[in-house]
Write an enzyme that holds these catalytic residues in place. Structure first.
Site, mmCIF file in Angstrom:
data_model
loop_
_atom_site.group_PDB
_atom_site.id
_atom_site.type_symbol
_atom_site.label_atom_id
_atom_site.label_comp_id
_atom_site.label_asym_id
_atom_site.label_seq_id
_atom_site.Cartn_x
_atom_site.Cartn_y
_atom_site.Cartn_z
ATOM 1 N N VAL A 76 14.113 -1.732 42.270
ATOM 2 C CA VAL A 76 13.810 -3.096 41.861
ATOM 3 C C VAL A 76 14.389 -3.287 40.463
ATOM 4 C CG1 VAL A 76 11.937 -4.702 41.328
ATOM 5 C CG2 VAL A 76 11.700 -3.102 43.232
ATOM 6 N N CYS A 77 15.204 -4.310 40.285
ATOM 7 C CA CYS A 77 15.822 -4.577 38.985
ATOM 8 C C CYS A 77 14.736 -4.824 37.941
ATOM 9 C CB CYS A 77 16.744 -5.782 39.073
ATOM 10 S SG CYS A 77 17.450 -6.232 37.470
ATOM 11 N N ILE A 78 14.737 -4.031 36.894
ATOM 12 C CA ILE A 78 13.673 -4.116 35.898
ATOM 13 C C ILE A 78 13.694 -5.448 35.147
ATOM 14 C CG2 ILE A 78 14.976 -2.900 34.105
ATOM 15 C CD1 ILE A 78 12.212 -1.622 33.326
ATOM 16 N N ALA A 81 12.421 -8.118 37.466
ATOM 17 C CA ALA A 81 11.003 -7.889 37.738
ATOM 18 C C ALA A 81 10.144 -8.332 36.555
ATOM 19 C CB ALA A 81 10.763 -6.419 38.057
#
Length: 130
Positions: A76-78, A81
């Site tokens: 998940v792209c930080i 997110a």
């Protein structure tokens, strides 16, 4: 064939369902998924706070089950997110937030993971988004 799959749309979007069915079919067809990368609104697919109406498919739950049961790399792209309030325990503590809504099998990481997946895979397949 080695595939990297990027999902840009939220779990309730039709493209999320198409992406999941594609990923299931790819594995059933003997292909390898080197990484699933959830970006932009796709990060909502990893949130434990999504509540799906009873008459709809719970795609966020189905994604988590799919990633877990197939031992896939679900990233998940930080940045996306954080912007959307999808936090694991570490990020919630860092930003002094009480909500923790990202748990295993998901991993927060940067766009470098997408780049790495693209370099490793034979094909990048994208669903949803711009």
């Amino acid at each position: 064939m080695k595939l990297a799959i990027a999902l840009y749309s939220a779990a309730h979007a039709p493209s999320s369902r198409r992406a999941l069915r594609f990923a299931e079919a790819a594995l059933a067809g003997g292909h390898e998924i080197v990484r699933l990368f959830f970006y932009q609104d796709g990060v909502h697919s990893a949130s434990n706070n999504s509540v799906t109406p009873q008459d709809e498919l719970d795609l966020a739950h189905q994604w988590a089950a799919f990633v877990s049961s197939n031992q896939l790399d679900g990233v998940v792209c930080i940045a996306a997110a954080l912007r959307r309030g999808v936090l694991n325990e570490e990020e919630a503590a860092r930003y002094q937030r009480r909500a923790i809504n990202l748990h295993a099998p998901w991993e927060l990481s940067g766009l470098g993971q997408l780049h790495d997946a693209i370099q490793t895979a034979d094909r990048l397949i994208c669903f949803g988004g711009p």
